[in-house]
Structures are given as structure tokens and as C-alpha cells.
Design an enzyme around this catalytic site. Structure first.
Site, mmCIF file in Angstrom:
data_model
loop_
_atom_site.group_PDB
_atom_site.id
_atom_site.type_symbol
_atom_site.label_atom_id
_atom_site.label_comp_id
_atom_site.label_asym_id
_atom_site.label_seq_id
_atom_site.Cartn_x
_atom_site.Cartn_y
_atom_site.Cartn_z
ATOM 1 N N LYS A 15 0.828 -1.107 0.205
ATOM 2 C CA LYS A 15 0.013 0.001 0.232
ATOM 3 C C LYS A 15 0.916 1.097 -0.082
ATOM 4 O O LYS A 15 1.833 1.276 0.845
ATOM 5 C CB LYS A 15 -0.775 0.010 1.204
ATOM 6 C CG LYS A 15 -2.096 0.749 1.096
ATOM 7 C CD LYS A 15 -3.160 -0.008 0.441
ATOM 8 C CE LYS A 15 -4.687 0.830 0.814
ATOM 9 N NZ LYS A 15 -5.409 -0.217 0.063
ATOM 10 N N THR A 64 -4.239 -5.370 1.249
ATOM 11 C CA THR A 64 -3.416 -3.931 1.362
ATOM 12 C C THR A 64 -4.329 -3.074 2.324
ATOM 13 O O THR A 64 -3.543 -2.223 2.944
ATOM 14 C CB THR A 64 -3.343 -3.305 -0.054
ATOM 15 O OG1 THR A 64 -4.655 -2.892 -0.478
ATOM 16 C CG2 THR A 64 -2.488 -4.345 -1.195
ATOM 17 N N HIS A 75 20.777 27.189 -11.823
ATOM 18 C CA HIS A 75 21.585 28.282 -12.208
ATOM 19 C C HIS A 75 20.906 29.782 -11.871
ATOM 20 O O HIS A 75 19.835 29.805 -12.119
ATOM 21 C CB HIS A 75 21.633 28.173 -13.511
ATOM 22 C CG HIS A 75 22.210 26.846 -14.395
ATOM 23 N ND1 HIS A 75 23.426 26.380 -13.904
ATOM 24 C CD2 HIS A 75 21.771 25.662 -14.805
ATOM 25 C CE1 HIS A 75 23.687 25.248 -14.349
ATOM 26 N NE2 HIS A 75 22.349 24.563 -15.044
HETATM 27 O O1 LIG Z 1 29.447 23.150 -10.954
HETATM 28 C C1 LIG Z 1 29.254 23.141 -12.055
HETATM 29 N N1 LIG Z 1 29.613 21.620 -12.593
HETATM 30 C C2 LIG Z 1 29.296 21.534 -13.852
HETATM 31 O O2 LIG Z 1 29.586 20.343 -14.465
HETATM 32 C C3 LIG Z 1 28.958 22.494 -14.836
HETATM 33 N N2 LIG Z 1 28.620 22.594 -16.068
HETATM 34 C C4 LIG Z 1 28.213 23.993 -16.120
HETATM 35 O O3 LIG Z 1 28.022 24.383 -17.402
HETATM 36 N N3 LIG Z 1 28.316 24.721 -15.327
HETATM 37 C C5 LIG Z 1 28.773 23.689 -14.379
HETATM 38 N N4 LIG Z 1 28.776 24.005 -12.850
#
Ligand SMILES: O=c1[nH]c(=O)c2[nH]c(=O)[nH]c2[nH]1
EC number: 1.7.3.3
Length: 309
Positions: free
Chosen positions: A17, A63, A267
Site C-alpha cells: 500500500k 492491502t 543556475h
Molecule cells: O559546478 C558545475 N558543474 C558542472 O558540471 C557544470 N557545467 C556547467 O555548465 N556549469 C557547471 N557547474
């Protein structure tokens, strides 16, 4: 997973479950309350091949019964316990109570209810939801053998300097990324670690042992990511920071045999905007565009060479 031969085929099965939600409150005579909220998943390995082959469910643990057991066992727990101990207790119940059940996997995600502070004082019965979650998985066999894994989900961390990404020697015609000497490093850590206890009979008996461990592992991971408060610690890549975090965990906790970290690179893109008259925004390590799509995906695991795993 063990397989058997059925009608000339290789056959594997298990049933259980998922997403059984339970909350349990404990109240002290002094009026201090404790609460946990768990989402439980159960999977049983059992000899119930008849229910697959014919009209015979006599060997099945329903279950629905598994779901009821979560509430019954929560009721029986008269003292607060760690999410790991509840997972173990449930798994142990299924393998010992049912003759046909040979193994059980119980995984639990705990919702991070945290006691609130009002007027500088911890509240007796008020809680608010935190962010990262504590997870646990117990795999128990009828023999008493155990595999215990704990984890953190959704530990979001960010630092505004002391991070770079340099020396991309694989620069090819598709590479556009320049050397980045200063950047924001942000990630949402998912961590899993396996304890070295391999039997139900050698577990630490201290109450809330695994809750304390969870908090300590979280601190070690975060402290390694951030470094000292005033100076921080330099990160040449997510990879290196991840490795140092995993290593710090194994070095610090002798009863952890294996650690796996998943750290997406969330990013923060430099913002540069110009029009025909020139720059509107010129990036000076100050204004960023935060993104999570696409994101870098970095994960690794580390275990002791001489562990039995
Ligand atoms: O810390 C990072 N690792 C990566 O493998 C990577 N690749 C990237 O484009 N920027 C980063 N930054």
C-alpha cells in the site's frame, strides 16, 4: 528481488500500500505536545502466487489490512519514536505476524512540523511547516536481516560568493560558457545514507537515536556546503562540493556505510540588458535571473571500501 518459476516463466511479484497518511500526537502531563505526520509506503514479499494464477486470494495480506496496521501500530506507540524506528517496527511486524511474508519494505516521508516560538518561548502545542523532509526506509527479512536507509529531501541551500567554475578544458565548438570566477551556488540537496546495522538485533537502543543522527547529518552537510560563517569555503564546482559533503558524512559517522547525494545546479544567470542607446542593466555580480529549467544534474555516492555493502 527473488524470482520463482511459474508455468515455465520467470516470475517476480510483491504487493503493498502506498501513501498511507498518519499523524500521531503524544501529550505529556505537563501539557507539552509532540506531533509527527508520516506518509507510509509498504511492500511485502510473500508466497501468494495463487492469487496471480487462479481465483484464490487465501494467501494474500489485503492491502487494506496493511493500511489498518499503520494506524494500529501508531496507536500502540505510547512514546514518541523516530521515523526510522516506526519503519522498522512495521516491517518487523509484517515478517513476524504473517507466516507467508518473507520480506517487507517500509518507506516513510515525515512532514517537517516544527514547534513554533511565541514571545520568545517554545509553544506547548503550536507547530508550523518547515521545508526539508526526513525520509526512512527499512527492508527487513524474516531472518531478522535489516537494511536501513535514511534521507533528506528538498534541502535548499544557496551561497552568493566563493563559487566559481573554471578551466573547462573540453571547450569545443558547442561550448559558450566562459570561465566564471564569481557565481551564486544554489541547489536542492536530496541525500540518502545507509546505516551499517544489518540485523534487527544490533540496533542502537537509545530513544530517538536516528532522529538525532538525522539532525547531525543535516548539520554536517550544510556546514560543509557553507563553510565557516565569516569566510565561507571555496567551491570550484558542484561536483567538488558534493564530494566534500559526502566525505564529511562518512568521516563523521562511523555507523554510516554509504551516502548518496543528488545536487541539481540551480543556475542564477547574469542579467545584461541593452537597447539601441546602450546598457539598461549591466551585470556586476548583482542582478541575476534565477532558473530551475534546465538545471545541471549532479549526483554521486560514496561508501567505505571495506564495508560489507
Ligand atoms: O559546478 C558545475 N558543474 C558542472 O558540471 C557544470 N557545467 C556547467 O555548465 N556549469 C557547471 N557547474
Amino acid at each position: 528481488m527473488a524470482h520463482e518459476v511459474v508455468e515455465g516463466f520467470k516470475f517476480e511479484q510483491r504487493h503493498g500500500k502506498e501513501r498511507v497518511r498518519v499523524a500521531r500526537v503524544w501529550k505529556t502531563p505537563q501539557g507539552r505536545h509532540f506531533v509527527v505526520e508520516w506518509r507510509v509506503g509498504i511492500s511485502l514479499f510473500s508466497d501468494c502466487v495463487n492469487s496471480y494464477l487462479r481465483d484464490d486470494n487465501s494467501d494474500i495480506v489485503a492491502t487494506d489490512t496493511m493500511k489498518n496496521t499503520v494506524y494500529a501500530k501508531a496507536k500502540e506507540c505510547s512514546d514518541i519514536l523516530s521515523v526510522e524506528d516506526f519503519a522498522i517496527l512495521l516491517a518487523k511486524h509484517f515478517v513476524s505476524f504473517y507466516q507467508k511474508v518473507t520480506g517487507a519494505i517500509v518507506n516513510i516521508v515525515e512532514k517537517p512540523w516544527e514547534r513554533v516560538t511565541v514571545d520568545g518561548q517554545p509553544h506547548q502545542h503550536g507547530f508550523k511547516l518547515g521545508s526539508e523532509k526526513h525520509t526512512a526506509e527499512a527492508i527487513v527479512q524474516k531472518s531478522g536481516s535489516l537494511q536501513l536507509t535514511s534521507g533528506i529531501e528538498g534541502l535548499s541551500v544557496l551561497k552568493t560568493t566563493q563559487a566559481s567554475f573554471l578551466h573547462l578544458i573540453f571547450a569545443d565548438k558547442y561550448t559558450a560558457l566562459p570561465d566564471t570566477r564569481e557565481r551564486i551556488l544554489a541547489t536542492e540537496v536530496t541525500a540518502l545514507w545507509r546505516y551499517s546495522y544489518e540485523s534487527l538485533y544490533t540496533l542502537p537502543q537509545k530513544p530517538l537515536y536516528f532522529t538525532d543522527k538525522y539532525l547531525e547529518v543535516k548539520t554536517v552537510l550544510a556546514d560543509t556546503f557553507f563553510g565557516p560563517p565569516n569566510t565561507g569555503v571555496y567551491s570550484p564546482s558542484v561536483q567538488n562540493t558534493l564530494y566534500l559533503m559526502a566525505k564529511a558524512t562518512l568521516n563523521r559517522f562511523p555507523d554510516i556505510a554509504y551516502v548518496h547525494l543528488k545536487m541539481p545546479n540551480l543556475h542564477f544567470l547574469p542579467v545584461n540588458i541593452s537597447n539601441k542607446d546602450g546598457p539598461i542593466v549591466k551585470f556586476e555580480d548583482d542582478v541575476y535571473l534565477p532558473t530551475d529549467e534546465p538545471h545541471g544534474s549532479i549526483q554521486a555516492s560514496l561508501s567505505r571500501l571495506w564495508s560489507k555493502l
